[in-house]
Design a protein around this motif. Structure first.
Motif: not given
Length: 572
Positions: A485-493, A495-511
């Motif tokens: 997500x950091x890279x996608x922000x730096x490179x102004x990508x 769509x990649x930024x959205x995919x990263x957010x989606x991946x993070x949402x799907x993998x969130x846990x209490x830890x």
């Protein structure tokens, strides 16, 4: 209500959801070798898309991935036979009249293996209304089983067949290359162009010249005696054959004009359709009581029953003579119909699929353009019953599309012209693709670059980014997706930024919730920040006891407590 009936009730509520697509498969874990990825890709390419057929919801994803051939049949699409990549044959469903070939009449929601057919390599399959099943192997052997009250199994009896049995009478030394079934009669075509029929014959559908049922296969002669047949088809109680010069011969029931002879009288022996004189037919397909033919010029002619508009002529009047069907202005390359339905379909040279006739109970009187890619989907989603009009098979074609070829070439040292060195490991890529796919690389890459060292990001993150440029997908656990997500922000990508957010949402846990929340704040991903915050609030007790919460940035902690208080998280 039986377990199977309950499952059918669930299907009816579910509709036709659950299509299987290559993209739906779970991505391999990080670190899987390129060779394994390639094998996975090729396996996915050969995966049969049966997701539109409700009965396959009974199979696990692992079983579905192995299917290479399948046929859904029965009075309501409640039975299925399928073959796997290892030529094993399985069945499941209601098992009416023993049509699953398992040796009994017990329904099953678990796939049962047919040992007698395993390793046989199925070439073609058809089924009747009983139902009964007729199957031919690549060796040209014929096997039948199921309903047999009218001798449609060709074994000389009227006893139901509970297991597949080879039909050999009069077919010894004959190689069968095509099979067809009517409601209760059967027909096969041999490699030397001969037609054999057997079974129910009340309307002359076996072409013997009488109306007596025929208990064993006999060759259809009369007008076909010296003809070489290249294609066969059956309606409910009629039969059709196309010979090598393009003529069409018909026999059997003709009450709706489905023989195309200009009359409604039954025909006990083959008769040529004179109205098609000068027209070279390539294929014939039969519905319940209507007929379609495809010419060598890509035109369709239809005749027979038309109460649902299945002739595609713009009205509901029966036609006893061949009538032209206009499918846009494109050349038609495939026609489809099934003797258990009043539905018609066609595919054009440009890949468009049309349907007409009875479609989900509605009458469609002209060819209607669909969003489907194949005619099989028409029968899965719109025909009644939802059965297959042919044995559905994966094409034996390993050709890759452009997109698939690019996926295959990622990190391939044999074709790459640039290497990224990250954490002491190389990632092999292609300059031209990086320039095409990413504005960042377009501005920094030079033709003389061979190796670029990268220290800003970790190896898993940068590899995932480069792979994304080849595949449009990311393969990272949510914690590493923060770095991406950091890279996608730096490179102004974006769509990649959205995919990263989606991946993070799907993998969130209490830890990891606090770490992900911190990343969302850092990279100004407001939607992700709100999502992570809500997750933390919903699991507040456990989240506040984690190491991540204990090490939380002071300002972030202060803002978190303030916001949590505003939403009432600390009320008793």
């Amino acid at each position: 209500m039986s377990m199977f009936a309950e499952q059918l009730e669930e299907w009816s509520c579910r509709g036709t959801q659950g299509q299987i697509h290559m993209e739906d498969a779970s991505p391999p874990s990080q670190g899987v070798s390129v060779k394994v990825l390639e094998a996975t890709l090729l396996s996915a390419l050969k995966m049969l898309d049966v997701g539109k057929w409700p009965i396959f919801s009974l199979c696990s994803q692992e079983e579905l991935k192995l299917i290479r051939q399948a046929c859904v049949f029965g009075s309501a699409g409640n039975e299925v036979l399928y073959a796997t990549e290892n030529d094993e044959v399985f069945v499941l469903g209601m098992n009416c009249s023993g049509c699953l070939g398992t040796g009994d009449m017990q329904s099953t929601i678990e796939p049962r293996r047919l040992d007698s057919l395993c390793g046989k390599k199925i070439a073609c399959l058809s089924y009747g209304s009983g139902p009964h099943v007729v199957l031919a192997t690549e060796e040209g052997e014929v096997y039948t089983w199921g309903h047999n009250a009218y001798s449609q199994l060709g074994n000389g009896t009227t006893n139901h067949g509970f297991v597949p049995c080879q039909v050999s009478t009069n077919l010894v030394n004959k190689k069968v290359i095509e099979v067809a079934c009517g409601s209760h009669h059967s027909m096969v075509l041999t490699s030397d162009g001969e037609v054999y029929t057997w079974g129910y014959n009340n309307s002359g559908q076996v072409g013997s010249g009488s109306t007596a049922n025929q208990p064993i296969p006999r060759r259809v002669t009369s007008c076909l005696q010296n003809k070489i047949v290249v294609n066969i088809a059956c309606g409910q109680m009629c039969s059709m054959a196309v010979v090598e010069n393009g003529e069409v011969y018909v026999w059997g029931y003709n009450g709706n004009g489905q023989l195309g002879l200009g009359s409604s009288g039954n025909q006990p022996t083959p008769c040529r359709i004179a109205a098609l004189q000068g027209i070279r037919v390539q294929r014939v397909a039969c519905g319940y009581a209507h007929t379609l033919v495809l010419t060598d010029e890509g035109q369709i002619y239809a005749w027979g029953a038309n109460s649902y508009g299945q002739l595609g002529t713009g009205n509901k009047s029966n036609a006893s003579y061949p009538t032209t069907v206009v499918v846009d202005k494109d050349r038609v390359i495939e026609i489809a119909a099934c003797h258990s339905a009043h539905t018609s379909a066609a595919k054009t040279q440009s890949g468009q699929v049309y349907m007409w006739g009875q479609c989900r109970g509605q009458s469609v009187i002209l060819p209607h353009l669909t969003h489907f890619a194949c005619t099989d989907d028409v029968f899965a989603c719109f025909a009644t019953p939802a059965v297959m009009w042919r044995l559905l098979s994966v094409e034996p074609d390993d050709h890759l599309t452009v997109a698939q070829s690019l996926k295959k070439e990622f990190d391939n040292p044999e074709t790459a012209d640039l290497k990224f060195l990250v954490d002491g490991k190389y990632i092999h890529v292609h300059k031209v693709l990086l320039k095409i796919r990413c504005e960042h690389f377009r501005s920094i890459l030079n033709n003389d670059d061979e190796i670029i060292e990268m220290s800003e990001f970790s190896y898993p993150v940068y590899r995932a980014f480069l792979e994304y440029l080849y595949t449009d997908n990311i393969r990272l656990p949510p914690e590493d997706a923060i770095g991406l997500l950091d890279l996608a922000t730096l490179y102004r990508e974006n769509r990649l930024k959205k995919l990263c957010q989606q991946t993070i949402k799907q993998g969130i846990s209490e830890e990891n919730a606090i770490a992900l929340l911190s990343a969302a704040v850092k990279y100004e991903a407001q939607d992700l920040e709100e999502f992570c915050f809500r997750f933390c609030i919903n699991h507040l007790t456990v989240v506040t006891q984690t190491q991540g919460f204990a090490e939380m940035d002071h300002d972030l902690l202060k803002n978190f407590i303030s916001k949590a208080s505003r939403v009432g998280a600390f009320r008793n």
